[in-house]
Design an enzyme around this catalytic site. Structure first.
Site, PDB file in Angstrom:
ATOM      1  CG  HIS A  54       7.064 -33.243  24.947  1.00  0.00           C
ATOM      2  ND1 HIS A  54       7.192 -31.959  25.417  1.00  0.00           N
ATOM      3  CD2 HIS A  54       5.757 -33.355  24.578  1.00  0.00           C
ATOM      4  CE1 HIS A  54       6.032 -31.328  25.340  1.00  0.00           C
ATOM      5  NE2 HIS A  54       5.143 -32.154  24.825  1.00  0.00           N
ATOM      6  CG  HIS A  56       3.252 -33.753  22.028  1.00  0.00           C
ATOM      7  ND1 HIS A  56       2.710 -33.704  23.292  1.00  0.00           N
ATOM      8  CD2 HIS A  56       3.015 -35.010  21.570  1.00  0.00           C
ATOM      9  CE1 HIS A  56       2.175 -34.886  23.582  1.00  0.00           C
ATOM     10  NE2 HIS A  56       2.358 -35.688  22.562  1.00  0.00           N
ATOM     11  CG  HIS A  59       6.394 -28.786  23.101  1.00  0.00           C
ATOM     12  ND1 HIS A  59       6.617 -28.091  24.274  1.00  0.00           N
ATOM     13  CD2 HIS A  59       5.059 -29.035  23.060  1.00  0.00           C
ATOM     14  CE1 HIS A  59       5.475 -27.954  24.918  1.00  0.00           C
ATOM     15  NE2 HIS A  59       4.507 -28.516  24.204  1.00  0.00           N
ATOM     16  CG  HIS A 112       2.671 -34.597  28.173  1.00  0.00           C
ATOM     17  ND1 HIS A 112       1.347 -34.264  28.080  1.00  0.00           N
ATOM     18  CD2 HIS A 112       3.275 -34.030  27.087  1.00  0.00           C
ATOM     19  CE1 HIS A 112       1.156 -33.515  26.994  1.00  0.00           C
ATOM     20  NE2 HIS A 112       2.313 -33.363  26.381  1.00  0.00           N
ATOM     21  CG  ASP A 131       3.291 -29.725  27.018  1.00  0.00           C
ATOM     22  OD1 ASP A 131       3.601 -28.552  27.251  1.00  0.00           O
ATOM     23  OD2 ASP A 131       2.802 -30.093  25.923  1.00  0.00           O
ATOM     24  CG  HIS A 169       1.085 -25.179  26.685  1.00  0.00           C
ATOM     25  ND1 HIS A 169       0.504 -24.942  25.459  1.00  0.00           N
ATOM     26  CD2 HIS A 169       1.759 -26.347  26.553  1.00  0.00           C
ATOM     27  CE1 HIS A 169       0.804 -25.921  24.619  1.00  0.00           C
ATOM     28  NE2 HIS A 169       1.567 -26.796  25.258  1.00  0.00           N
TER      29      HIS A 169
HETATM   30 FE    FE Z   1       2.396 -28.691  24.407  1.00  0.00          FE
HETATM   31 ZN    ZN Z   2       2.915 -31.983  24.730  1.00  0.00          ZN
END
Ligand code: FE
Ligand code: ZN
Length: 253
Positions: A54, A56, A59, A112, A131, A169
């Site tokens: 994704h 973010h 990432h 998410h 995530d 994570h």
């Molecule tokens: Fe993350």
């Molecule tokens: Zn994320």
């Protein structure tokens, strides 16, 4: 295929998927370029593909620099092409991404973020969940609805139980504290926590988990369980209602 874990930033994991025979490498979710370059140089590897679950920053943060340095191709979800830096290969839900000897099914798992995907390397039972699914937890719902996140997790639950889960994570210990609060009697969870503590004590990642472990111990995959619903004071309600309540409680945990 070999998978190696590369810790990044504070608690992120990037992953290297290495085709040792042909000396080709994919990096999943490079949070930053530094630790990835160190890893590649130490192991005498070039980088061929960057796979993003994704958009973010933690990432995709290494995309631009790694692409520039190695000429790697960036692979991500088609509908997120504006948000994934330097994307080259646009993927769609259900598609098989196949290049060199890499072969992964793309599963769209919104919640998410709306464009979140996971990469299922089904020949080796490796799953990169970003995530969306964590070990003993799930991602915060930033862009999607409870229903979308719930059905994304249902999709993941249907994958073979032996599938190894590589998430974005190292949140497992903190997640376990939430699970145990509402799922005290779960013996599998207690065993999993023992296992986690052993790994952390030895400075080892708690990753990978497996689909089987997560189905048995991750409370967010157990919202159909009646005793958990009773612990939440919502006995008899639907799994979606229980899931949503768990997500809300976790946001304030
Ligand atoms: Fe993350
Ligand atoms: Zn994320």
């Amino acid at each position: 295929m070999k998978v190696e874990i590369i810790p990044c930033l504070k608690d992120n994991y990037s992953y290297a998927v290495i085709d040792t025979k042909n000396n080709k490498t994919c990096i999943v979710d490079p949070s930053e370029s530094g630790p990835i370059i160190n890893f590649l140089e130490k192991n005498n590897l070039k980088l061929n593909y960057i796979l993003n679950t994704h958009h973010h920053y933690d990432h995709v943060g290494g995309n631009i620099e790694l692409k520039k340095k190695y000429g790697a191709k960036v692979v991500g979800f088609k509908k997120d092409f504006k948000r994934i830096p330097e994307i080259d290969i646009h993927l769609t839900d259900g598609e098989i991404w196949k290049e060199d000897n890499f072969e992964a099914k793309i599963i769209h798992i919104p919640g998410h973020t709306l464009g979140h995907i996971c990469f299922h390397f089904y020949n080796d039972d490796n799953l990169f969940t970003g995530d969306t699914l964590f070990s003993l937890g799930c991602g915060k719902i930033f862009e999607g609805t409870y229903e979308q996140m719930f059905s994304s997790l249902e999709k993941i639950k249907k994958l073979p139980p032996q599938t190894k889960v590589y998430c974005g994570h190292e949140y497992t210990l903190q997640n376990s504290k939430f699970c145990i609060k509402y799922d005290k009697e779960n013996k599998d969870l207690l065993k999993k926590i023992e296992d986690i503590n052993k790994k952390l004590k030895n400075n080892k990642p708690t990753i990978p988990s497996t689909i089987e472990d997560e189905i048995k111990s991750n409370i967010f995959l157990r919202s159909d369980n009646e005793s958990i619903k009773i612990n939440l004071n919502i006995g008899g309600s639907s799994s979606l209602v229980a899931f949503s309540k768990l997500r809300d409680l976790k946001d304030n945990f």
